[in-house]
Design an enzyme around this catalytic site. Structure first.
Site, PDB file in Angstrom:
ATOM      1  N   ARG A  75     -10.545 -11.187   1.437  1.00 31.68           N
ATOM      2  CA  ARG A  75     -11.438 -12.188   0.844  1.00 31.68           C
ATOM      3  C   ARG A  75     -10.789 -13.576   0.865  1.00 31.68           C
ATOM      4  NH1 ARG A  75     -11.547  -8.586  -4.467  1.00 31.68           N
ATOM      5  NH2 ARG A  75     -11.250  -7.098  -2.756  1.00 31.68           N
ATOM      6  N   LYS A 129       0.837  -1.194   0.000  1.00 32.60           N
ATOM      7  CA  LYS A 129       0.000   0.000   0.000  1.00 32.60           C
ATOM      8  C   LYS A 129       0.877   1.251   0.000  1.00 32.60           C
ATOM      9  CE  LYS A 129      -3.793  -1.936   2.773  1.00 32.60           C
ATOM     10  NZ  LYS A 129      -4.915  -1.662   1.844  1.00 32.60           N
TER      11      LYS A 129
END
Length: 481
Positions: free
Chosen positions: A336, A262
């Site tokens: 996920r 990130k």
């Protein structure tokens, strides 16, 4: 804080401060001698506009008039927000004992809202602040009463338990990731099981994930030196007869993005990526404390997502515990991957209704901001029940669609699925369709709480972690009881 209900008039209690709700076009029901409160309204110094405050002194007490607006628009959320604003003024006054007078012609849900607004607004996270030994701490609210004509003890006690669970979840969220490791979250779950009858907890680490063939969850965990934790909580309430409720929480205790690193700006906020797990742990604790007649299996996947020489790489293919293979196109779509195996595990343990909570996508912030959580579901009736629970608690959701075309977007080229389509369209929905593959036909709701887990800016959750979803899940369990 001590919290209780009373049928005594506020003037007859031993508190130092009384809060009184005022509505458009209505006079004060129980005024002080000399009608000091009505005089404030008549003069215009006190207003009925929602959250307006005015202070009077009479009978040796402070009297805080709190605007609630019109009766027609009055809701529990109105009361909750107004109580939170009032708590800010009460703190400034140095009050230590407060009595809320329950407005006439309302139900016990308003008593609950007044307690929640007060306790949630009083929350502080100061464990890492230096203490000035030369300056004593300012007075704090120590006791809260709710005065009504009827016995409100059950509603007030329920609100206390649930509010304390929300604040406990906020503590978990706000704790920095060097202390809030997967092991620390597991320790909290175990502590709840030690305290509460009927609640059990099982924790498995890296070897357990591999033994269960949870290759999707294990892939995220393999980049970190911290041991992951598969936390399974079970509760079977007295007289439970409804469907088994499966609660699944994402608890990435720090998310760097892994190899798909990130940007540095605001990466510190990624300690909040465990918020779904914090919500599930504390909600289950509250449900068990309330002894609700429901059966629950809760699964929390806790891990860090770190870049290292042994981290999962873009392009790797991993296999989930149901045999589905997944191309890891982006290691920052890790939530996920964790939830996939957790959903399969919850179903294997007998969950007949599923709700997962996860700070899953930044896309949900673009869509809904900090107001609604995104809701996606494979079952209309179950979606409506979860939505209704959120409406009751003020933790509102907005349903987004699922569709076969979105499901096609997560089909893999080299494996069954890919975790992050490169076109990045409909990001929150596509992520939900990925999870849909693991929920299969079990009635399931996915709540994307990336916009509501922190930074909500509501009067009772102004800064830091919000504990979003604890009250919703408890309310949902109440509707199933």
């Amino acid at each position: 804080m001590q919290v209780a209900a009373t049928t005594s008039l506020p003037a007859d209690t031993d508190v130092d401060t009384v809060a009184v709700a005022v509505f458009d076009g209505e006079e004060i029901a129980h005024d002080t001698p000399g009608k000091a409160l009505q005089s404030l309204l008549d003069s215009g110094e006190a207003r009925t506009k929602p959250r307006a405050l005015a202070l009077a002194h009479a009978g040796g007490k402070r009297w805080l008039l709190v605007g609630m607006g019109s009766r027609e628009k009055f809701t529990a959320e109105t009361a909750r927000a107004a109580a939170a604003v009032a708590q800010g003024r009460i703190a400034e006054l140095g009050a230590t004992a407060l009595c809320w007078e329950l407005p006439h012609h309302v139900g016990p849900e308003i008593a609950e809202a007044l307690v929640e607004g007060t306790l949630l607004a009083a929350y502080r996270f100061e464990r890492y602040h230096a203490q000035d030994e030369d300056s004593p701490p300012p007075p704090q609210l120590e006791r809260l009463l709710v005065s009504g004509h009827d016995d409100l003890s059950e509603a007030v006690e329920r609100a206390r338990i649930v509010s304390e669970a929300v604040c406990a979840a906020r503590d978990l969220q706000n704790t920095p990731s060097n202390d809030m490791t997967p092991a620390a979250l597991a320790t909290r779950a175990r502590a709840l099981a030690d305290e509460i009858d009927g609640l059990t907890v099982e924790v498995e680490g890296r070897d357990g994930l591999l033994a269960r063939k949870m290759g999707s969850f294990a892939a995220v965990a393999q980049g970190s030196d911290e041991e992951p934790a598969l936390i399974t909580m079970r509760y079977h309430g007295p007289g439970a007869s409804g469907p088994v409720l499966g609660l699944v929480g994402k608890a990435v205790t720090f998310d760097t993005g892994g190899i798909s690193l990130k940007p540095g700006l605001k990466m510190s906020e990624m300690k909040f990526d465990m918020s779904g797990g914090a919500t599930v742990v504390e909600a289950v604790g509250a449900i068990a404390r309330l002894a609700l007649p429901v059966s629950i299996v809760a699964v929390v996947g806790a891990t860090e997502n770190m870049p290292s020489g042994h981290a999962v790489k873009p392009g790797d293919i991993v296999r989930a515990s149901n045999g589905v293979t997944i191309e890891v196109n982006n290691t920052d779509a890790e939530g996920r991957l964790v939830l996939a195996d957790c959903l399969v595990h919850a179903r294997a343990l007998g969950a007949e209704r599923l709700v997962d909570l996860a700070t899953l996508t930044g896309a949900i912030l673009v869509t809904l901001g900090h107001t609604h959580a995104g809701l996606m579901s494979n079952d209309d009736d179950w979606a409506a029940q979860v939505t209704a629970a959120g409406e009751t608690t003020g933790e509102i959701t907005w349903r987004l669609p699922l569709h076969s075309e979105y499901a096609d977007a997560v089909k893999g080229q080299y494996g069954d699925l890919n975790n992050a389509p490169e076109d990045r369209l409909a990001g929150s929905i596509v992520a939900a369709e990925f999870l849909h593959r693991f929920a299969e036909d079990t009635p399931w709701v996915h709540l994307d709480i990336a916009g509501t887990a922190w930074g909500m800016k509501r009067p009772y959750a102004a800064k830091g972690g919000s504990g979003f979803g604890v009250r919703l899940l408890v309310q949902l369990a109440r509707t199933l009881a």
